[in-house]
Scaffold this active site. Sequence first.
Site, PDB file in Angstrom:
ATOM      1  N   GLU A 297       0.829  -1.215   0.000  1.00 40.07           N
ATOM      2  CA  GLU A 297       0.000   0.000   0.000  1.00 40.07           C
ATOM      3  C   GLU A 297       0.856   1.254   0.000  1.00 40.07           C
ATOM      4  O   GLU A 297       0.666   2.172  -0.803  1.00 40.07           O
ATOM      5  CB  GLU A 297      -0.907  -0.024   1.229  1.00 40.07           C
ATOM      6  CG  GLU A 297      -1.821   1.170   1.367  1.00 40.07           C
ATOM      7  CD  GLU A 297      -3.044   1.037   0.492  1.00 40.07           C
ATOM      8  OE1 GLU A 297      -3.174   1.867  -0.417  1.00 40.07           O
ATOM      9  OE2 GLU A 297      -3.842   0.119   0.722  1.00 40.07           O
ATOM     10  N   ASP A 301       1.269   4.138  -2.954  1.00 34.50           N
ATOM     11  CA  ASP A 301       0.884   5.538  -2.742  1.00 34.50           C
ATOM     12  C   ASP A 301       2.030   6.495  -3.036  1.00 34.50           C
ATOM     13  O   ASP A 301       1.848   7.516  -3.711  1.00 34.50           O
ATOM     14  CB  ASP A 301       0.408   5.737  -1.298  1.00 34.50           C
ATOM     15  CG  ASP A 301      -0.901   5.027  -1.001  1.00 34.50           C
ATOM     16  OD1 ASP A 301      -1.604   4.679  -1.956  1.00 34.50           O
ATOM     17  OD2 ASP A 301      -1.206   4.826   0.187  1.00 34.50           O
ATOM     18  N   SER A 515      -6.953   2.257  -4.038  1.00 35.05           N
ATOM     19  CA  SER A 515      -5.676   2.714  -3.480  1.00 35.05           C
ATOM     20  C   SER A 515      -4.739   3.184  -4.584  1.00 35.05           C
ATOM     21  O   SER A 515      -3.804   3.934  -4.318  1.00 35.05           O
ATOM     22  CB  SER A 515      -4.985   1.570  -2.723  1.00 35.05           C
ATOM     23  OG  SER A 515      -5.420   1.512  -1.397  1.00 35.05           O
TER      24      SER A 515
END
Length: 595
Positions: A297, A301, A515
């Site tokens: 994750e 990002d 995401s």
Amino acid sequence: MKCSLLWTVLTVAAFAAATPAARHSLKVKESIAVPRGWAKRDVAPRHMRLNLRIALPQSNFALLEQELYEVSDPAHERYGAHLSQAEVNELIAPRPESVQQVKAWLAGHGLREEDLSFSPAGDWIKVAVPVSLAEEMLDAEYHVYEHSEGDTLVRTASYSLPEHLHEHVELIQPTTLFSRFRGMKTSFRLHELDASVAPPASAPPIHVPSASGGKVDASCNTTITVQCLKELYNAVGYTPKANTGNQIAATGYLDQFANLADLQLFYADQVPAAINTSFKLVSINGGQNNQSEPGGEANLDTQFAFGISHPIPATFYTTAGSPPFIPDVGTPTDSNEPYLDWVDFVLNHPNPPQTISTSYGDDEQTVPLSFAQRVCNDFAQLGARGVTLTFSSGDGGVGDGDPDPATQQCFTNDGHNKTEFLAAFPASCPFVTTVGGTHLVPETAISFSGGGFSNVFSRPKYQDQQVEAFLNKLGPKTFAGLFNKNGRAYPDVSAQADNFRIFFEGRAALIAGTSASCPTFAGFVALLNDARLRAGKPPLGFLNPLIYSLKSGFNDITTGNNPGCGTQGFNATKGWDPVTGLGTPNFGVLEKLVV
């Protein structure tokens, strides 16, 4: 001397109020049905410390909201005249009487002023107390609750306050908040280039009229890179500057760490100009960035948000606290409230980044009404100060966040077990820009794209026209009773959300989820802010009043749907829809519109 005397007087009065006879005046402040999936286990350890957060009513929030909309509406004469931190704090400062009454109550339980800490505006009071004292103060029973997936929390299903305090306290947490605050990624897999999947090197580009040069490389149909996104969203050739005062940030929670070596591999692979550059690491409440434990994750990002926006200065916020929390002698303090820690920190920052991307959230119904409203109001403060907040719309279609429609549980937690579509939070907050997902080239809605209608927040005026048009096309009988047609509708926009090529533990990997779409959209917002700042204009700030007023600037997505809850979900249609929102960005058009 006067302050000391006042504190003494209040303390004496509070002790009097805390007598056994007076405690009969306690009245339930908040009581909830424990959300599905949580089971009560042991009684909470008496010695364990809770960081109680007490929210005092914000005296002039209605005026702050008015000012937010004025400075965010391109048709208003004040557009772009964002407020300073001091101006915002002045508007939301609680009434002195509320501060005095709450301090007196705390003093009555032996808590001194030096035990308390305050938010910059004084509207939050934080105090650490053992469970035993919290139970006495709140007439509550704390237990250890365990989720079916292993998360553990120390919570109570109900708490009370002296009746006279109800008007002076909006909420106290941790009490009834059972949100798990998950990352929004549906899949993650290590990836080796597969000749049977990748298009031939000689494959002709894909014709996309809105793209840069009207075409997108054929490889973008199987693997998404920074170059693919810049081609698809019409930003090829735009180079931002590093010295305009512009900033972008991504948030990290739940021990998601952004690996620096993987970032360099990503830059070498996709953004060569960024090699040997990095992001600023900001630790909140002791947050780490353990390089031996990279997170898919966090890597996603930072790599895409910062890769798209390079060389705009970038920040990665790492906030400590993560489930499962096991209360024992070795962990004497419940520290799994990372989200409030981040909100506290960024509100206290005099110059926060103008664009902040967050790819975490949970089911709206797991968040107490009082908490959802207060956190959403905190977002309004940031918007008024010129900050754009983007949030993932979720990966469960119209369901509960579970990306597998076969295992979704679409029932209310209010004791009635009513079947309905389940909204996500903070995606449902009207003061943030929520990003759904697409895939393929030409684009179509991706099936897991979260979208729907809030059961907490009413529909803001800025989206009335577009949402009413969608509802008229949908008709009154479709999904009747399954969603709140008067609720805040989301997502607002969308972007690609599948087959993102990141680097993880030294290897290429593919990842999917909103995401991916959220930091992608945030990257392009940072580019728009660059264009505005270079033109001598203020940053965009809260985007929604602007983007819902535009007649162009987005690629309308009209195919696909977001199934869930045993239904096919909503369809992507012409105009706004609760799958892809207004569509995906056309940077070249938006740049001309906002500069």
